[in-house]
Design an enzyme around this catalytic site. Structure first.
Site, short mmCIF file in Angstrom:
data_model
loop_
_atom_site.label_atom_id
_atom_site.label_comp_id
_atom_site.label_asym_id
_atom_site.label_seq_id
_atom_site.Cartn_x
_atom_site.Cartn_y
_atom_site.Cartn_z
N GLU A 180 0.82 -1.22 0.00
CA GLU A 180 0.00 0.00 0.00
C GLU A 180 0.86 1.27 0.00
OE1 GLU A 180 -2.90 -0.36 3.15
OE2 GLU A 180 -4.14 -1.68 1.94
N GLU A 329 -6.16 -8.29 -0.75
CA GLU A 329 -6.62 -8.40 0.64
C GLU A 329 -8.11 -8.11 0.66
OE1 GLU A 329 -4.60 -5.74 3.32
OE2 GLU A 329 -2.63 -6.26 2.54
N TRP A 337 -10.05 -0.80 12.05
CA TRP A 337 -9.60 0.59 11.92
C TRP A 337 -10.71 1.59 11.64
CZ3 TRP A 337 -11.02 1.25 6.91
CH2 TRP A 337 -10.89 0.17 6.04
N GLU A 377 -2.79 -4.94 15.46
CA GLU A 377 -4.03 -5.34 14.76
C GLU A 377 -4.70 -6.57 15.40
OE1 GLU A 377 -1.84 -5.28 10.95
OE2 GLU A 377 -3.44 -3.97 10.25
N HIS A 380 -8.48 -7.32 14.54
CA HIS A 380 -8.94 -7.48 13.15
C HIS A 380 -9.54 -8.86 12.92
CE1 HIS A 380 -8.83 -7.26 8.77
NE2 HIS A 380 -8.52 -5.97 8.88
C1 GLA Z 1 -4.16 -2.91 5.04
C2 GLA Z 1 -2.79 -3.54 5.12
C3 GLA Z 1 -2.75 -4.81 5.90
C4 GLA Z 1 -3.63 -4.72 7.12
C5 GLA Z 1 -5.03 -4.37 6.70
C6 GLA Z 1 -6.02 -4.33 7.85
O1 GLA Z 1 -4.85 -3.22 3.94
O2 GLA Z 1 -2.24 -3.77 3.84
O3 GLA Z 1 -1.42 -5.07 6.26
O4 GLA Z 1 -3.13 -3.74 7.97
O5 GLA Z 1 -5.01 -3.10 6.12
O6 GLA Z 1 -7.31 -4.07 7.40
#
Ligand code: GLA
Length: 699
Positions: A180, A329, A337, A377, A380
């Site tokens: 990202e 993903e 988040w 996290e 999650h």
């Molecule tokens: C992003 C990141 C992941 C993770 C997700 C959680 O997309 O790429 O590593 O942190 O968010 O939703």
């Protein structure tokens, strides 16, 4: 009759539209490796967080859930290079080999989004500086500077090690660069690079002063070094150039890693990165010009699953390379988040995954397999709980995996194709966001105002750049093409002259490439071609009535007062389609939508943000006028139709996003790939969140 002809004829008879691929043919299967499944279910797996003794249990559970793919490594730098120049890949060798024993292939993430502490503490210049001058620290991720040459050197070295080691591993199908791309650096190195970038672009400071109109507020610069680095609250020309510089810097950041990979890896291994939907930190089209495939991280935008918005983001991602893509993903039920991390409803996980496939994804990968034992996290969603056992969603994903396995061979070689394109232009989105004029004028929402009815009625929309080839489209919509260069204007006019139907939304053609005002007024170079122009724009606090060809409706947020400039509008086939009613006096009775015919093509300017019922009517007219028919007619609201086709077959994916059961009539019996495959069905009944995958060709 030859087979292809026969298929084409029978498809026409059942109302299915065959469309030849626009531009480059789509990636027709998940990987370039013929021994891997054509549609892949996957999960993000972090073996470095677990003792090796646990790996087999995890992989066994994955295999049982029909998971054929894991992404590994994207944050594991400290495990791969525990100290400077000392590498440890033994654990990764074993993890890949063990996954392969479970018929699971691997995407390797390069670990550059999380540099190790030894690196950033010894070389603090590799850490990013924020816009307000604060240098990042270790302990989080994305703390690196994307422009620092030393950081790039370390990144090159670790990626080179990985490439040499795994570049010909048949179980590694591709590479994800970093993770990202997002935060730029505002530190001294980045600033010096920005100055050099500006010098290259403008040649002389006098030229920059002229293009940026720096006499305004005494901004005149004597040399490039005086120019500040800002992402907000500055001269609009500087802000736009900063975004372009950031784009080029991310591109060279990616290229640095590609340089380490390409000469050392099997050409069948792809190189991609995971993107973020509407995120506009840089121009994705530019970045993707050096990547093999697009991929994105599909997390729903709000606390409920808005399938149109989600579908639009799939279409956006598909448009980066105008090819099929991956969901690298996605959320297993919830994230950690948002303000309130509400879960997807039971059943929506499957619905969402099939939507990805319907829009052209060839892989859907869940983030993540299991939470790390500690870390940011912990809350999650996952597939496996803290106790190492499946959580409830695991069983749904297992069902989905079985469905992917069942339908994979039929989906192989198919891609979505569309006759409608929406233009997504980063320059324009940035320019509007820098100077919104109305806080409510969100360019993405404005794009979606067009997208939603067009997608619902046509059932296939591409989202592409303003430079994309347009000849395969019957209808092209540029929702708010604020920055319009003469070259882009010519590209659009060429499309219309050749029979295309072009629609421009409000705020189009206002700015030149320096984010300055077009001296011809709006829509800039397209004004003579349209035979009409914008006399004045108005931000609206209250809705304004509209009436005309589409009947009564309302303008919201934005209204432009148009005027026809052509000497003989009738001879030029120019028509005012809609006018404003009584409002602020300026707009009363003035044109809001103007259209002009060019042979079999047309150009239409929509000066107002239309309210949904009026937009619905407008979109229905535009589609009809351009000759675009739905793939499957009479489909109830809430049921989404997606089609993937190849020259030989059509696959329909029908998804009921609604909470009540719907029955959908097919035009002709089809094979239901998730039901009794040997029997054709004339209709399908979909319970809430139900999915049908249907094949039209003879089996
Ligand atoms: C992003 C990141 C992941 C993770 C997700 C959680 O997309 O790429 O590593 O942190 O968010 O939703």
């Amino acid at each position: 009759m030859p087979l292809l002809r026969r298929i084409l004829c029978s498809a026409a008879a059942i109302g299915i539209v065959f469309i030849s691929s626009a531009g480059t043919p789509g990636h027709a299967q998940a990987t370039n490796f013929p021994d891997k499944p054509p549609i892949l279910l996957g999960a993000a797996w972090y073996p470095e967080q677990w003792p090796e003794s646990r790996w087999n249990t995890d992989l066994d559970l994955m295999e049982k859930a029909h998971i054929h793919l894991v992404r590994i490594g994207e944050f594991a730098w400290s495990s791969m290079e525990p100290s400077e120049g000392k590498y440890n890949f033994g654990w990764l060798d074993k993890a890949i080999a063990m996954a392969a024993q479970h018929h699971i292939c691997v995407v390797l993430g390069t670990p550059s989004a999380a540099p190790p502490a030894w690196l950033t503490s010894k070389y603090p210049q590799t850490l990013r500086v924020s816009e307000n001058g604060v240098r990042a620290q270790h302990g989080n991720r994305q703390q690196f500077s994307f422009s620092d040459p030393l950081y790039r050197k370390f990144v090159y070295n670790i990626v080179l090690q990985m490439a040499r080691r795994y570049g010909h591993n048949p179980d590694v199908v591709g590479w994800q660069l970093d993770n990202e791309f997002a935060e730029p650096d505002f530190g001294p190195t980045a600033q010096a690079q920005f100055h050099a970038w500006l010098q290259k672009r403008y040649g002389t400071i006098a030229n920059l002063n002229e293009k940026w109109a720096t006499a305004y507020w005494s901004q005149t610069y004597d040399n490039f070094d005086e120019i500040p680095v800002r992402a907000d609250n500055e001269n609009p020309a500087l802000l736009l150039d900063w975004k372009r510089f950031v784009t080029d810097t991310w591109k060279s950041y990616a290229q640095n890693q590609i340089n380490a990979l390409r000469p050392n890896i099997d050409p069948r291994q792809f190189i991609t990165t995971n993107t973020m939907g509407w995120f506009d930190g840089f121009n994705e089209y530019e970045l993707h010009s050096i990547l093999d495939m697009a991929a994105w991280d599909d997390y729903i935008s709000s606390d409920h699953y808005d399938y149109l918005d989600n579908g639009a983001r799939h279409d956006l991602t598909r448009g980066y390379k105008r090819k099929d893509f991956w969901v690298m993903e996605t959320e297993p039920v919830f994230v950690d988040w948002r303000k309130t991390n509400t879960p997807l409803k039971k059943g929506q996980v499957i619905d969402m995954a099939w939507q990805a496939i319907g829009h052209g994804a060839n892989a859907v990968e869940y983030w993540q397999w299991r939470s790390a034992p500690n870390g940011q996290e912990e809350y999650h969603g996952t597939l496996i709980g803290a106790d190492g056992k499946p959580v409830p969603v695991y069983w749904q994903i297992q069902k989905l995996g079985a469905e992917f396995d069942e339908t994979g061979s039929a989906l192989e070689g198919t891609s979505p194709h569309s006759r409608v394109a929406i233009i997504n232009d980063y320059d324009s989105r940035w320019a509007i966001n820098f100077q919104r004029q109305s806080a409510r004028f969100d360019p993405v929402k404005e794009m979606l105002a067009f997208y939603d009815p067009l997608r619902t009625m046509s059932q296939a929309v591409d989202i592409v750049s303003a430079q994309a080839p347009l000849s395969s489209y019957k209808l092209v919509v540029a929702p708010a093409l604020n920055v319009l260069t003469p070259v882009e204007a010519e590209h659009l006019m060429h499309y219309v002259r050749n029979g295309g139907h072009l629609i421009l939304g409000p705020r189009s053609g206002m700015k030149n490439e320096y984010n300055g005002l077009n001296p011809q007024g709006q829509p800039g170079p397209l004004e003579p071609f349209l035979g009409a122009r914008v006399l004045q724009y108005y931000a609206l606090a209250n809705n304004v009535p509209l009436d005309g060809f589409f009947g009564p409706g309302r303008a919201k947020i934005w209204a432009e007062q148009l005027t026809v400039t052509a000497k003989d509008p009738e001879a030029d086939h120019i028509h005012v389609l809609e006018r404003y009613g009584k409002s602020n006096g300026w707009l009363d009775g003035q044109p809001a939508i103007v259209t002009r015919r060019y042979g079999t093509g047309s150009i239409t300017y929509v000066g107002a943000w239309l309210n949904p019922p009026l937009m619905q009517k407008f979109a229905a007219w535009a589609l009809h006028d351009a000759g675009v028919r739905p793939i499957l007619p009479n489909v109830p609201m809430g049921v989404e139709v997606c089609q993937r086709s190849s020259a030989a077959k059509d696959i329909l994916i029908l998804i009921n996003h609604d909470t009540v059961t719907h029955t959908i009539m097919l035009r002709r019996p089809m094979f239901n790939l998730l039901g009794n495959k040997s029997m054709r069905v004339g209709e399908v009944t979909l319970p809430k969140y139900g999915v049908a995958v249907l094949e039209a060709s003879p089996r």
